[in-house]
Design an enzyme around this catalytic site. Structure first.
Site, PDB file in Angstrom:
ATOM      1  N   HIS A 158       3.906  -4.778   3.518  1.00  0.00           N
ATOM      2  CA  HIS A 158       3.750  -5.468   4.995  1.00  0.00           C
ATOM      3  C   HIS A 158       3.143  -6.805   5.201  1.00  0.00           C
ATOM      4  CE1 HIS A 158       4.311  -1.868   6.823  1.00  0.00           C
ATOM      5  NE2 HIS A 158       3.101  -1.137   5.734  1.00  0.00           N
ATOM      6  N   ASP A 200      -5.303 -10.816   0.727  1.00  0.00           N
ATOM      7  CA  ASP A 200      -4.132 -11.134   0.644  1.00  0.00           C
ATOM      8  C   ASP A 200      -3.484 -11.033  -0.790  1.00  0.00           C
ATOM      9  OD1 ASP A 200      -2.301 -12.514   1.782  1.00  0.00           O
ATOM     10  OD2 ASP A 200      -2.596 -14.989   0.821  1.00  0.00           O
ATOM     11  N   HIS A 201      -1.878 -10.338  -1.004  1.00  0.00           N
ATOM     12  CA  HIS A 201      -1.160 -10.664  -1.795  1.00  0.00           C
ATOM     13  C   HIS A 201      -1.929  -9.716  -2.775  1.00  0.00           C
ATOM     14  CE1 HIS A 201       0.854 -14.230  -0.662  1.00  0.00           C
ATOM     15  NE2 HIS A 201       2.041 -14.484  -1.383  1.00  0.00           N
ATOM     16  N   GLU A 236       0.609  -4.535  12.211  1.00  0.00           N
ATOM     17  CA  GLU A 236       0.641  -4.045  10.720  1.00  0.00           C
ATOM     18  C   GLU A 236       2.579  -4.366  10.199  1.00  0.00           C
ATOM     19  OE1 GLU A 236       2.231  -0.014  10.139  1.00  0.00           O
ATOM     20  OE2 GLU A 236       1.468   0.205   8.310  1.00  0.00           O
ATOM     21  N   HIS A 252       4.774   0.163  -0.934  1.00  0.00           N
ATOM     22  CA  HIS A 252       6.018  -0.770   0.375  1.00  0.00           C
ATOM     23  C   HIS A 252       5.060  -1.258   0.852  1.00  0.00           C
ATOM     24  CE1 HIS A 252       4.133   2.366   2.953  1.00  0.00           C
ATOM     25  NE2 HIS A 252       4.445   1.177   3.957  1.00  0.00           N
ATOM     26  N   CYS A 309       6.142   6.799   3.781  1.00  0.00           N
ATOM     27  CA  CYS A 309       5.041   5.677   3.641  1.00  0.00           C
ATOM     28  C   CYS A 309       4.322   6.113   2.618  1.00  0.00           C
ATOM     29  CB  CYS A 309       4.666   5.414   4.655  1.00  0.00           C
ATOM     30  SG  CYS A 309       5.093   5.464   6.344  1.00  0.00           S
ATOM     31  N   HIS A 328       0.483  -1.484  -0.158  1.00  0.00           N
ATOM     32  CA  HIS A 328       0.068  -0.174  -0.144  1.00  0.00           C
ATOM     33  C   HIS A 328       0.983   1.372   0.498  1.00  0.00           C
ATOM     34  CE1 HIS A 328      -0.288   1.425   4.634  1.00  0.00           C
ATOM     35  NE2 HIS A 328       1.300   0.577   4.403  1.00  0.00           N
TER      36      HIS A 328
HETATM   37  N1  LIG Z   1      -1.457   5.432  12.178  1.00  0.00           N
HETATM   38  C1  LIG Z   1      -0.759   5.146  12.033  1.00  0.00           C
HETATM   39  N2  LIG Z   1       0.472   5.648  11.392  1.00  0.00           N
HETATM   40  C2  LIG Z   1       1.061   4.788  10.810  1.00  0.00           C
HETATM   41  C3  LIG Z   1       0.536   4.057   9.647  1.00  0.00           C
HETATM   42  C4  LIG Z   1      -0.761   2.940  10.559  1.00  0.00           C
HETATM   43  O1  LIG Z   1      -1.390   2.446   9.108  1.00  0.00           O
HETATM   44  N3  LIG Z   1      -1.389   3.991  10.320  1.00  0.00           N
HETATM   45  N4  LIG Z   1       1.426   3.114   8.763  1.00  0.00           N
HETATM   46  C5  LIG Z   1       2.550   3.976   8.398  1.00  0.00           C
HETATM   47  C6  LIG Z   1       3.581   3.114   7.449  1.00  0.00           C
HETATM   48  O2  LIG Z   1       2.103   2.490   7.224  1.00  0.00           O
HETATM   49  C7  LIG Z   1       4.574   1.783   7.984  1.00  0.00           C
HETATM   50  O3  LIG Z   1       4.919   0.797   7.064  1.00  0.00           O
HETATM   51  C8  LIG Z   1       5.086   1.687   9.669  1.00  0.00           C
HETATM   52  O4  LIG Z   1       6.845   1.893   8.726  1.00  0.00           O
HETATM   53  P1  LIG Z   1       6.856   1.998   9.647  1.00  0.00           P
HETATM   54  O5  LIG Z   1       7.241   3.321  10.838  1.00  0.00           O
HETATM   55  O6  LIG Z   1       8.846   1.805   9.190  1.00  0.00           O
HETATM   56  O7  LIG Z   1       7.688   0.274  10.885  1.00  0.00           O
HETATM   57  P2  LIG Z   1       8.536   0.030  11.845  1.00  0.00           P
HETATM   58  O8  LIG Z   1       8.322   1.023  13.284  1.00  0.00           O
HETATM   59  O9  LIG Z   1       7.571  -1.415  12.404  1.00  0.00           O
HETATM   60  O10 LIG Z   1       9.166   0.494  11.657  1.00  0.00           O
HETATM   61  P3  LIG Z   1      10.912   0.452  11.934  1.00  0.00           P
HETATM   62  O11 LIG Z   1      12.022   1.077  11.609  1.00  0.00           O
HETATM   63  O12 LIG Z   1      11.265  -0.738  12.745  1.00  0.00           O
HETATM   64  O13 LIG Z   1      10.728   1.266  13.872  1.00  0.00           O
HETATM   65  C9  LIG Z   1       3.290   5.111   9.289  1.00  0.00           C
HETATM   66  N5  LIG Z   1       2.764   5.900  10.625  1.00  0.00           N
HETATM   67 ZN   LIG Z   2       2.633   0.721   5.486  1.00  0.00          ZN
END
Ligand SMILES: Nc1nc2c(c(=O)[nH]1)N=C([C@H](O)[C@H](O)COP(=O)(O)OP(=O)(O)OP(=O)(O)O)CN2
Ligand SMILES: [Zn+2]
Length: 148
Positions: A54, A92-93, A137, A52, A46, A27
């Site tokens: 998940h 999915d996918h 996520e 990217h 993002c 997404h």
């Molecule tokens: N309130 C929300 N905030 C964010 C969402 C969401 O769905 N709701 N989604 C994202 C992004 O899609 C993103 O993929 C998150 O990635 P990231 O921050 O890299 O994920 P991690 O925290 O697991 O990564 P680390 O770099 O290991 O900390 C962003 N915000």
């Molecule tokens: Zn994401």
């Protein structure tokens, strides 16, 4: 207690049962309500135009009386079938933004994915049974929606 049994006691008890399902999707966080500049500022990496991916993990929890005769809140095999319909077949996918019409105008945050799953799942379950949709996520980002 005289006259009661373990089975009868369970009839008055509430149980919470959860089925876990993983799915993979890609997404891009991009809101049609924001300008391109605002999208970049709000969503950062993002908002990357090519998206990217998940490996989402969803926990679907139902809550209800433990039936005195079956010993179940609901049959987990039935819940598995509903999850297939609501999560696996449509999501999915998939590219959430391009393949799922719901996300054409709704930004595909995990909050909104949880609402999507709730709104579709609640229609397929007996009234008041669905309790919670929890989505991992990533290992660190977890969202809960309870239909409120
Ligand atoms: N309130 C929300 N905030 C964010 C969402 C969401 O769905 N709701 N989604 C994202 C992004 O899609 C993103 O993929 C998150 O990635 P990231 O921050 O890299 O994920 P991690 O925290 O697991 O990564 P680390 O770099 O290991 O900390 C962003 N915000
Ligand atoms: Zn994401």
């Amino acid at each position: 207690m005289a006259g009661s049994s373990v089975t009868e006691g369970a009839a008055e008890r509430l149980g919470y049962i959860t089925r876990v399902q993983s799915f993979s999707a890609c997404h891009r966080l991009h809101s049609i309500h924001l300008s391109d500049e605002e999208n970049k500022r709000v969503y950062g990496k993002c908002n990357n135009p090519n998206g990217h991916g998940h490996n989402y993990k969803v926990e679907v929890t139902v809550c209800g009386k433990i039936d005195a005769h079956t010993g179940m809140v609901m049959n987990l095999t039935d819940l598995k079938a509903r999850i297939e319909e609501v999560i696996m077949i449509p999501l999915d996918h998939k590219n959430l933004d391009k393949d799922v019409p719901y996300f054409a105008k709704v930004v595909s945050t995990t909050e909104n994915v949880a609402v999507y799953i709730w709104d579709h799942m609640v229609k397929l379950l007996p009234p008041s049974l669905l309790y919670e949709i929890k989505i991992h996520e990533t290992d660190k980002n977890i969202v809960i929606y309870r239909g409120e």
